[in-house]
Write a protein that holds these residues in place. Structure first.
Motif, PDB file in Angstrom:
ATOM      1  N   ALA A 184       0.867  -1.174   0.000  1.00  0.00           N
ATOM      2  CA  ALA A 184       0.000   0.000   0.000  1.00  0.00           C
ATOM      3  C   ALA A 184       0.901   1.219   0.000  1.00  0.00           C
ATOM      4  CB  ALA A 184      -0.900   0.004   1.225  1.00  0.00           C
ATOM      5  N   VAL A 185       0.671   2.150  -0.909  1.00  0.00           N
ATOM      6  CA  VAL A 185       1.531   3.321  -1.064  1.00  0.00           C
ATOM      7  C   VAL A 185       0.748   4.571  -0.681  1.00  0.00           C
ATOM      8  CG1 VAL A 185       2.919   4.698  -2.655  1.00  0.00           C
ATOM      9  CG2 VAL A 185       2.858   2.203  -2.893  1.00  0.00           C
ATOM     10  N   ALA A 186       1.304   5.370   0.228  1.00  0.00           N
ATOM     11  CA  ALA A 186       0.641   6.590   0.684  1.00  0.00           C
ATOM     12  C   ALA A 186       1.519   7.798   0.416  1.00  0.00           C
ATOM     13  CB  ALA A 186       0.327   6.499   2.176  1.00  0.00           C
ATOM     14  N   HIS A 187       0.861   8.895   0.039  1.00  0.00           N
ATOM     15  CA  HIS A 187       1.556  10.168  -0.170  1.00  0.00           C
ATOM     16  C   HIS A 187       1.143  11.218   0.854  1.00  0.00           C
ATOM     17  CE1 HIS A 187       3.011   8.722  -4.041  1.00  0.00           C
ATOM     18  NE2 HIS A 187       1.782   8.319  -4.310  1.00  0.00           N
ATOM     19  N   THR A 188       0.063  10.963   1.592  1.00  0.00           N
ATOM     20  CA  THR A 188      -0.488  11.958   2.506  1.00  0.00           C
ATOM     21  C   THR A 188      -0.847  11.327   3.856  1.00  0.00           C
ATOM     22  OG1 THR A 188      -2.781  11.578   1.834  1.00  0.00           O
ATOM     23  CG2 THR A 188      -1.504  13.220   0.564  1.00  0.00           C
ATOM     24  N   ARG A 189      -1.070  12.194   4.829  1.00  0.00           N
ATOM     25  CA  ARG A 189      -1.481  11.768   6.159  1.00  0.00           C
ATOM     26  C   ARG A 189      -2.777  10.973   6.115  1.00  0.00           C
ATOM     27  NH1 ARG A 189      -5.006  13.988   9.911  1.00  0.00           N
ATOM     28  NH2 ARG A 189      -4.496  13.541  12.108  1.00  0.00           N
ATOM     29  N   SER A 190      -3.761  11.443   5.369  1.00  0.00           N
ATOM     30  CA  SER A 190      -5.057  10.753   5.328  1.00  0.00           C
ATOM     31  C   SER A 190      -4.921   9.365   4.716  1.00  0.00           C
ATOM     32  CB  SER A 190      -6.082  11.590   4.560  1.00  0.00           C
ATOM     33  OG  SER A 190      -5.650  11.836   3.238  1.00  0.00           O
ATOM     34  N   GLN A 191      -4.087   9.227   3.685  1.00  0.00           N
ATOM     35  CA  GLN A 191      -3.863   7.910   3.097  1.00  0.00           C
ATOM     36  C   GLN A 191      -3.173   6.984   4.094  1.00  0.00           C
ATOM     37  OE1 GLN A 191      -1.615   9.015  -0.372  1.00  0.00           O
ATOM     38  NE2 GLN A 191      -3.438   9.317  -1.650  1.00  0.00           N
ATOM     39  N   MET A 192      -2.252   7.510   4.861  1.00  0.00           N
ATOM     40  CA  MET A 192      -1.587   6.710   5.886  1.00  0.00           C
ATOM     41  C   MET A 192      -2.573   6.235   6.936  1.00  0.00           C
ATOM     42  SD  MET A 192       1.142   7.876   8.806  1.00  0.00           S
ATOM     43  CE  MET A 192      -0.235   8.445   9.831  1.00  0.00           C
ATOM     44  N   LEU A 193      -3.392   7.158   7.436  1.00  0.00           N
ATOM     45  CA  LEU A 193      -4.334   6.800   8.496  1.00  0.00           C
ATOM     46  C   LEU A 193      -5.331   5.751   8.040  1.00  0.00           C
ATOM     47  CD1 LEU A 193      -5.007  10.336  10.038  1.00  0.00           C
ATOM     48  CD2 LEU A 193      -3.576   8.513  10.976  1.00  0.00           C
ATOM     49  N   ALA A 194      -5.607   5.710   6.740  1.00  0.00           N
ATOM     50  CA  ALA A 194      -6.577   4.748   6.208  1.00  0.00           C
ATOM     51  C   ALA A 194      -5.979   3.357   5.998  1.00  0.00           C
ATOM     52  CB  ALA A 194      -7.144   5.265   4.884  1.00  0.00           C
ATOM     53  N   ALA A 195      -4.663   3.229   6.059  1.00  0.00           N
ATOM     54  CA  ALA A 195      -4.011   1.944   5.803  1.00  0.00           C
ATOM     55  C   ALA A 195      -4.395   0.924   6.875  1.00  0.00           C
ATOM     56  CB  ALA A 195      -2.502   2.122   5.766  1.00  0.00           C
ATOM     57  N   GLN A 196      -4.597  -0.323   6.431  1.00  0.00           N
ATOM     58  CA  GLN A 196      -5.009  -1.390   7.335  1.00  0.00           C
ATOM     59  C   GLN A 196      -3.934  -2.464   7.428  1.00  0.00           C
ATOM     60  OE1 GLN A 196      -7.952  -1.329   9.130  1.00  0.00           O
ATOM     61  NE2 GLN A 196      -8.062   0.749   8.278  1.00  0.00           N
ATOM     62  N   PRO A 197      -3.822  -3.138   8.576  1.00  0.00           N
ATOM     63  CA  PRO A 197      -2.865  -4.239   8.699  1.00  0.00           C
ATOM     64  C   PRO A 197      -3.159  -5.323   7.670  1.00  0.00           C
ATOM     65  CG  PRO A 197      -3.716  -3.593  10.852  1.00  0.00           C
ATOM     66  CD  PRO A 197      -4.551  -2.881   9.840  1.00  0.00           C
ATOM     67  N   GLY A 198      -2.135  -6.090   7.334  1.00  0.00           N
ATOM     68  CA  GLY A 198      -2.302  -7.177   6.384  1.00  0.00           C
ATOM     69  C   GLY A 198      -1.579  -6.965   5.076  1.00  0.00           C
ATOM     70  N   ARG A 199      -1.144  -5.719   4.820  1.00  0.00           N
ATOM     71  CA  ARG A 199      -0.356  -5.423   3.627  1.00  0.00           C
ATOM     72  C   ARG A 199       0.902  -4.678   4.040  1.00  0.00           C
ATOM     73  NH1 ARG A 199      -3.559  -2.162  -0.825  1.00  0.00           N
ATOM     74  NH2 ARG A 199      -1.645  -2.628  -1.980  1.00  0.00           N
ATOM     75  N   LYS A 200       1.956  -4.853   3.274  1.00  0.00           N
ATOM     76  CA  LYS A 200       3.129  -4.018   3.479  1.00  0.00           C
ATOM     77  C   LYS A 200       2.776  -2.580   3.109  1.00  0.00           C
ATOM     78  CE  LYS A 200       6.756  -7.470   2.997  1.00  0.00           C
ATOM     79  NZ  LYS A 200       5.872  -8.613   3.223  1.00  0.00           N
ATOM     80  N   PHE A 201       3.512  -1.643   3.706  1.00  0.00           N
ATOM     81  CA  PHE A 201       3.121  -0.238   3.576  1.00  0.00           C
ATOM     82  C   PHE A 201       4.345   0.636   3.375  1.00  0.00           C
ATOM     83  CE2 PHE A 201       2.515   3.945   5.458  1.00  0.00           C
ATOM     84  CZ  PHE A 201       1.353   4.374   4.844  1.00  0.00           C
ATOM     85  N   VAL A 202       4.250   1.588   2.438  1.00  0.00           N
ATOM     86  CA  VAL A 202       5.268   2.614   2.273  1.00  0.00           C
ATOM     87  C   VAL A 202       4.576   3.966   2.169  1.00  0.00           C
ATOM     88  CG1 VAL A 202       5.374   2.231  -0.238  1.00  0.00           C
ATOM     89  CG2 VAL A 202       7.243   3.436   0.923  1.00  0.00           C
ATOM     90  N   GLY A 203       5.002   4.904   2.989  1.00  0.00           N
ATOM     91  CA  GLY A 203       4.462   6.262   2.950  1.00  0.00           C
ATOM     92  C   GLY A 203       5.591   7.255   2.761  1.00  0.00           C
ATOM     93  N   ILE A 204       5.589   7.963   1.640  1.00  0.00           N
ATOM     94  CA  ILE A 204       6.606   8.982   1.356  1.00  0.00           C
ATOM     95  C   ILE A 204       5.874  10.312   1.230  1.00  0.00           C
ATOM     96  CG2 ILE A 204       8.513   9.678  -0.121  1.00  0.00           C
ATOM     97  CD1 ILE A 204       9.013   7.023   1.184  1.00  0.00           C
ATOM     98  N   TYR A 205       6.071  11.207   2.195  1.00  0.00           N
ATOM     99  CA  TYR A 205       5.193  12.355   2.367  1.00  0.00           C
ATOM    100  C   TYR A 205       5.804  13.689   1.938  1.00  0.00           C
ATOM    101  CZ  TYR A 205       3.305   8.688   5.359  1.00  0.00           C
ATOM    102  OH  TYR A 205       2.848   7.487   5.836  1.00  0.00           O
TER     103      TYR A 205
END
Length: 456
Positions: free
Chosen positions: A227-248
């Motif tokens: 799961a790829v996030a660019h913003t705070r809201s996208q990060m907060l919406a991320a759920q366990p079960g997938r790998k995650f990268v957030g570059i803000y």
């Protein structure tokens, strides 16, 4: 009662087994970049006054850490973090490699330093604590307020002869891609920070410091199930079960906390989200959390932002400990270690009265009047041993100027930029296995004690 030889042997075996048993299922390592002893003291007074304590200072275990690198009395962030992550002394500017000499990357056709020149045979990769945890089935993560490829986070998951090789460091965390670090197995589970340009293709207008090889590493990570996030809201919406990268941040580090844009998460929010994403792993997890912009403000001779960043870092520590005490009551299975990679050339001077604002000019404890130097000029409590702010002739500093967010403290030796300091740093610890953190120790020993707590 006298024990028989057999009973004595059994007792010894039981004691040895207990001593060897892993104490921690989870390890969380907090790194305040540049957070030396004077910065800690000043931040405490800034927020809680002289009689107060930072949250980290209230923990039950503390120690003192020596920070010199393999080839320098005063370390930079790369070998110091490398010592914490690998247990060996490393040369300045080198990322988690033994016996490597730094070789800066060459510039590509776009003018960006993206061509790795390390070459074969220049040192050897030293296994990191994150890699060791991954090899044993644990979930792993790295969170920072700097660029994701910066010296501290890079030293957890990458190996490079030069800390400035950000483009090749970014490639090391993309499973299946060219340049991937195979020691990461199926990939780092959680990554958060700034510096999106190291992950996205060059574009002369939209991304002038982007990758010269044209790769979209964030797209490649998404294709690998992240799961790829660019913003705070996208990060907060991320759920366990997938790998995650957030570059803000597009092209640099994250904002200072007191100037943070709404789309960027705070360090506390990133650290809590990382815990929530990693904690469900039944085998436990390793997480590194860096407050990286303490260092940036100090290099800028700007104590106000440095202290604010230290408080933000301390608040993140408090938030994570509170969350972990819910997930792991009593921290029976979790070790939390907090320290810094190096000191800075900041000093707290004069005989200021108790209660005087730490960013203000010195006011005498005897009568509350401004203290003056040998030339009759006022001066601030916090000054720097070196940096750009040395006037040919000193002038009075008034409180209105000194207390401004953008005030840059004076320095004794004129340099283009303020340097690190070579002083020892503090360490604080709590939770499972924390009782071994005491006394004065090498930074390399911190690695071995965390590894021991994990049972590796």
């Amino acid at each position: 009662m006298k024990l028989t030889p057999l009973c004595a042997l059994l007792m010894a075996a039981l004691c040895n087994a207990a001593a060897a048993a892993p104490a921690a299922k989870n390890v969380i390592f907090f790194l305040g970049d540049g957070m030396g002893a004077t910065t800690l003291t000043a931040a405490r007074i800034f927020k809680y006054k002289e009689e107060g304590l930072l949250h980290m200072e209230s923990l039950e275990r503390s120690a003192r850490v020596k920070t010199y690198s393999n080839n320098a009395q005063t370390t930079d962030s790369a070998p110091s973090m490398g010592a914490y992550m690998t247990g060996i002394k490393i040369n300045n500017d080198v990322i988690s490699m033994a016996d490597a000499r730094p070789v800066a990357p060459a510039r590509d056709a776009n003018g960006n330093p993206s061509i790795d020149q390390c070459g074969a045979g220049n040192g050897r990769a030293a296994p990191t604590l994150l890699e060791l945890a991954k090899a044993r089935g644990k979930a792993v993560g790295a969170v920072t307020t700097t660029e994701m490829t910066h010296a501290t986070p890079a030293s957890t998951f990458a190996h490079s002869c030069d800390r400035d090789a950000g483009y090749s460091i970014a490639a090391q965390i993309v499973p299946g891609g060219a340049g991937y670090n195979p020691a990461l197995r199926d990939g780092v589970d959680v990554l958060m920070g700034g510096g999106r340009h190291h992950f996205t293709p060059f574009d002369r207008v939209r991304n002038p410091t982007g990758r010269g090889d044209g790769r979209d590493l964030l797209g490649e990570l998404a294709a690998q199930g992240y799961a790829v996030a660019h913003t705070r809201s996208q990060m907060l919406a991320a759920q366990p079960g997938r790998k995650f990268v957030g570059i803000y941040s597009d092209s640099s580090h994250l904002d200072y906390d007191i100037e943070r844009r709404a789309e960027q998460p705070s360090l506390s929010e990133m650290a809590l989200k990382a815990v929530d994403l990693l904690a469900p792993d039944p085998d436990g997890f390793f997480l590194m959390v860096e407050g990286g912009k303490i260092d940036h403000a100090l290099h800028d001779s700007n104590a106000s932002r440095a202290l604010s960043e230290t408080i933000a870092f301390d608040d993140a520590i408090k938030a994570v400990i509170e969350r972990m005490k819910v997930l792991d009551p009593g921290l029976r299975n979790t070790l939390i270690v907090i320290t810094a990679d190096h000191d800075h050339a900041i000093s707290m001077n004069g005989y200021g009265k108790r209660g005087n604002p730490i960013l203000d000019i010195v006011r005498n404890y005897t009568d509350g009047q401004p203290a003056r130097d040998a030339d009759g000029k006022t001066f601030t409590t916090l000054v720097f041993g070196n940096g750009p702010n040395r006037l040919a002739q000193r002038v009075d500093v008034d409180s209105k100027a000194a207390l401004q967010r953008d005030y840059h403290q004076e320095s004794g030796v004129r340099l283009k930029g303020e340097t690190h300091g070579g002083g020892d740093v503090k360490l604080f610890a709590t939770g499972a296995g924390s009782q071994v953190f005491k006394g004065t120790m090498e930074n390399t020993k911190v690695f071995h004690l965390m590894k021991q707590a994990f049972g590796f």
